[in-house]
Design a protein around this motif. Structure first.
Motif, PDB file in Angstrom:
ATOM      1  N   UNK A  16       0.829  -1.207   0.000  1.00 53.59           N
ATOM      2  CA  UNK A  16       0.000   0.000   0.000  1.00 53.59           C
ATOM      3  C   UNK A  16       0.861   1.254   0.000  1.00 53.59           C
ATOM      4  N   UNK A  17       1.875   1.269   0.859  1.00 53.75           N
ATOM      5  CA  UNK A  17       2.735   2.443   0.978  1.00 53.75           C
ATOM      6  C   UNK A  17       3.533   2.650  -0.299  1.00 53.75           C
ATOM      7  N   UNK A  18       4.140   1.580  -0.811  1.00 54.98           N
ATOM      8  CA  UNK A  18       4.960   1.730  -2.004  1.00 54.98           C
ATOM      9  C   UNK A  18       4.121   2.170  -3.195  1.00 54.98           C
ATOM     10  N   UNK A  31       1.388  12.184   5.432  1.00 51.13           N
ATOM     11  CA  UNK A  31       0.304  12.198   4.449  1.00 51.13           C
ATOM     12  C   UNK A  31      -0.113  10.784   4.073  1.00 51.13           C
ATOM     13  N   UNK A  32       0.866   9.871   3.947  1.00 48.43           N
ATOM     14  CA  UNK A  32       0.530   8.470   3.671  1.00 48.43           C
ATOM     15  C   UNK A  32      -0.347   7.909   4.783  1.00 48.43           C
ATOM     16  N   UNK A  33       0.020   8.192   6.032  1.00 54.27           N
ATOM     17  CA  UNK A  33      -0.762   7.707   7.162  1.00 54.27           C
ATOM     18  C   UNK A  33      -2.182   8.269   7.125  1.00 54.27           C
ATOM     19  N   UNK A  36      -4.139   6.510   4.181  1.00 51.91           N
ATOM     20  CA  UNK A  36      -4.325   5.057   4.248  1.00 51.91           C
ATOM     21  C   UNK A  36      -4.948   4.574   5.554  1.00 51.91           C
ATOM     22  N   UNK A  37      -4.878   5.399   6.611  1.00 48.64           N
ATOM     23  CA  UNK A  37      -5.360   4.956   7.914  1.00 48.64           C
ATOM     24  C   UNK A  37      -4.334   4.164   8.695  1.00 48.64           C
ATOM     25  N   UNK A  38      -3.138   3.977   8.128  1.00 40.22           N
ATOM     26  CA  UNK A  38      -2.060   3.315   8.866  1.00 40.22           C
ATOM     27  C   UNK A  38      -1.462   4.288   9.874  1.00 40.22           C
ATOM     28  N   UNK A  39      -0.885   3.743  10.945  1.00 41.23           N
ATOM     29  CA  UNK A  39      -0.189   4.599  11.896  1.00 41.23           C
ATOM     30  C   UNK A  39       1.137   5.054  11.299  1.00 41.23           C
ATOM     31  N   UNK A  40       1.683   6.131  11.840  1.00 39.12           N
ATOM     32  CA  UNK A  40       2.976   6.618  11.348  1.00 39.12           C
ATOM     33  C   UNK A  40       4.051   5.565  11.519  1.00 39.12           C
ATOM     34  N   UNK A  41       4.005   4.844  12.630  1.00 38.78           N
ATOM     35  CA  UNK A  41       4.992   3.779  12.862  1.00 38.78           C
ATOM     36  C   UNK A  41       4.847   2.670  11.824  1.00 38.78           C
ATOM     37  N   UNK A  42       3.610   2.347  11.478  1.00 37.01           N
ATOM     38  CA  UNK A  42       3.377   1.291  10.482  1.00 37.01           C
ATOM     39  C   UNK A  42       3.870   1.728   9.111  1.00 37.01           C
ATOM     40  N   UNK A  43       3.683   3.002   8.781  1.00 37.25           N
ATOM     41  CA  UNK A  43       4.162   3.510   7.501  1.00 37.25           C
ATOM     42  C   UNK A  43       5.685   3.442   7.443  1.00 37.25           C
ATOM     43  N   UNK A  74       9.940  14.563   5.732  1.00 32.73           N
ATOM     44  CA  UNK A  74      10.825  14.212   4.623  1.00 32.73           C
ATOM     45  C   UNK A  74      10.048  13.350   3.644  1.00 32.73           C
ATOM     46  N   UNK A  75       9.629  13.913   2.522  1.00 30.31           N
ATOM     47  CA  UNK A  75       8.800  13.141   1.587  1.00 30.31           C
ATOM     48  C   UNK A  75       9.554  11.932   1.025  1.00 30.31           C
ATOM     49  N   UNK A  76       8.816  10.873   0.793  1.00 31.43           N
ATOM     50  CA  UNK A  76       9.345   9.685   0.135  1.00 31.43           C
ATOM     51  C   UNK A  76       9.112   9.802  -1.368  1.00 31.43           C
ATOM     52  N   UNK A  77      10.089   9.333  -2.141  1.00 26.93           N
ATOM     53  CA  UNK A  77       9.983   9.408  -3.598  1.00 26.93           C
ATOM     54  C   UNK A  77      10.593   8.144  -4.198  1.00 26.93           C
ATOM     55  N   UNK A  78      10.086   7.769  -5.338  1.00 30.83           N
ATOM     56  CA  UNK A  78      10.597   6.596  -6.057  1.00 30.83           C
ATOM     57  C   UNK A  78      11.960   6.914  -6.675  1.00 30.83           C
ATOM     58  N   UNK A  79      12.847   5.921  -6.678  1.00 34.37           N
ATOM     59  CA  UNK A  79      14.059   5.994  -7.488  1.00 34.37           C
ATOM     60  C   UNK A  79      13.765   5.245  -8.781  1.00 34.37           C
ATOM     61  N   UNK A  80      13.346   5.949  -9.810  1.00 32.10           N
ATOM     62  CA  UNK A  80      12.798   5.274 -10.999  1.00 32.10           C
ATOM     63  C   UNK A  80      13.788   4.388 -11.736  1.00 32.10           C
TER      64      UNK A  80
END
Length: 388
Positions: A16-18, A31-33, A36-43, A74-80
């Protein structure tokens, strides 16, 4: 799925996160949390395997987690370019292949004609196409492990089997196994329309829509469905076969064995044959049939009107059953040129048959080249990263 691909061992939360970062990033953990409803720790836990493996990276902090306080996010981003993928669209006379990055952006492409459609010959040509694509850049050889194949017809993705492909004349072909043996890659096969649907869902006009339909017009009439963010295959893998909804009564006969199917009325071959018969001109090309209709030939126009009416009824039936937010109509160039001729009849039949709010569904016309269909096959290959 067959082959030697170093898949990540992931959890549903990690997938889900990826997927969210892949399709909507850059995006912060906060923002992902929230989405998605996941906790920050789960993300954080879910993202860690992808960061460690080099598929995700953190950008420098650009926003704060709360108004007036909190640490910068710190936003997460794909390394394409972490991994590359090959996608191939198989038609009855051509192989169209692309190399893409993790965002399914085409980086290289190649065509290879087919002189015959026997599975062994097609697989041999496929292996040559793949070799040529991999040789385009040394990085592709090092970081490409997955091959996606898009085939028209009844495809068993889980079993790697093409059960029936009318345009190739295939029945019960173990394509994934044959292609994996020939290329040494992990191979995923999927119906071509469903492959294109995945690409639209993740990287195209389906982004942000939890439910939508993709209708393809051309040699066949196909439909891919996304409901509640999932591509629907059905228990037998043939969900969405809008081309075989019977809307024409007892006529005409369809190659599937049924009668009155949309595809037997609005597919390219029967459409062209009907125009030739109605105008007395005999065998025609699709271009000649379209030209006759544009020139005002009443008999040709009537054939196109019937095709549009049939397709509109089928689209309305699908909308009534599924309730999509939008319908994306696409296809090859001749198919879409034909669609433009019967678009008015499509809209009229759709509006008349759609029930209630289903009639408010947006219909988007989006041309797609065969390279973009091959990109769809690569998008399905990208999913091999997430196998739990």
């Amino acid at each position: 799925m067959t082959g030697m691909h170093p898949r990540l061992t992931t959890t549903p939360a990690a997938t889900t996160v990826f997927t969210m970062v892949l399709t909507q990033g850059p995006v912060s953990r906060v923002e992902i949390a929230r989405r998605t409803g996941l906790s920050s720790a789960a993300v954080t836990k879910a993202a860690r395997p992808f960061i460690d493996a080099g598929y995700l990276e953190e950008l420098e902090a650009t926003e704060r987690t709360g108004p007036g306080a909190g640490r910068p996010a710190s936003p997460l981003v794909i390394r394409p370019d972490r991994e590359f993928f090959i996608g191939v669209k198989i038609t009855h006379d051509d192989l169209i292949g692309v190399v893409t990055d993790l965002r399914a952006r085409p980086l290289a492409s190649a065509h290879r004609p087919l002189t015959a459609t026997a599975p062994e010959g097609v697989v041999a040509e496929l292996a040559a196409l793949v070799t040529g694509l991999l040789d385009t850049d040394p990085a592709y050889r090092r970081r490409c492990h997955a091959l996606g194949l898009a085939v028209s017809g009844d495809v068993d993705k889980a079993g790697g089997l093409v059960r029936y492909s009318p345009f190739l004349g295939w029945r019960q072909v173990p394509l994934a196994r044959l292609a994996a043996q020939a290329t040494g890659l992990t191979v995923t096969i999927e119906n071509d329309v469903k492959s294109l649907t995945v690409a639209e869902q993740w990287f195209g006009d389906g982004v942000g829509a939890s439910s939508f339909a993709l209708v393809t017009v051309g040699v066949g009439i196909g439909c891919g469905l996304v409901v509640d963010d999932r591509v629907i295959a059905g228990s037998h893998g043939v969900a969405g076969e809008i081309g075989h909804i019977p809307v024409g009564g007892d006529e005409p006969a369809c190659h599937c064995g049924g009668r009155g199917c949309v595809e037997a009325i609005a597919g390219t071959a029967p459409l062209v044959a009907a125009v030739g018969a109605a105008t007395g001109r005999g065998p025609l090309s699709i271009e000649a049939a379209i030209e006759a209709a544009h020139a005002g030939d009443a008999a040709a126009r009537q054939v196109f009107d019937r095709a549009g009416h049939a397709l509109g009824l089928a689209m309305a039936s699908m909308a009534n059953l599924i309730g999509p937010e939008r319908i994306i109509v696409t296809g090859d160039v001749p198919g879409l040129a034909a669609y433009e001729l019967f678009e008015e009849q499509v809209n009229r039949a759709f509006a008349a048959q759609a029930f209630g709010a289903a009639a408010d569904c947006r219909v988007l016309l989006r041309p797609r080249t065969f390279e973009q269909w091959a990109r769809g096959a690569a998008a399905v290959a990208i999913q091999t990263l997430f196998t739990v």
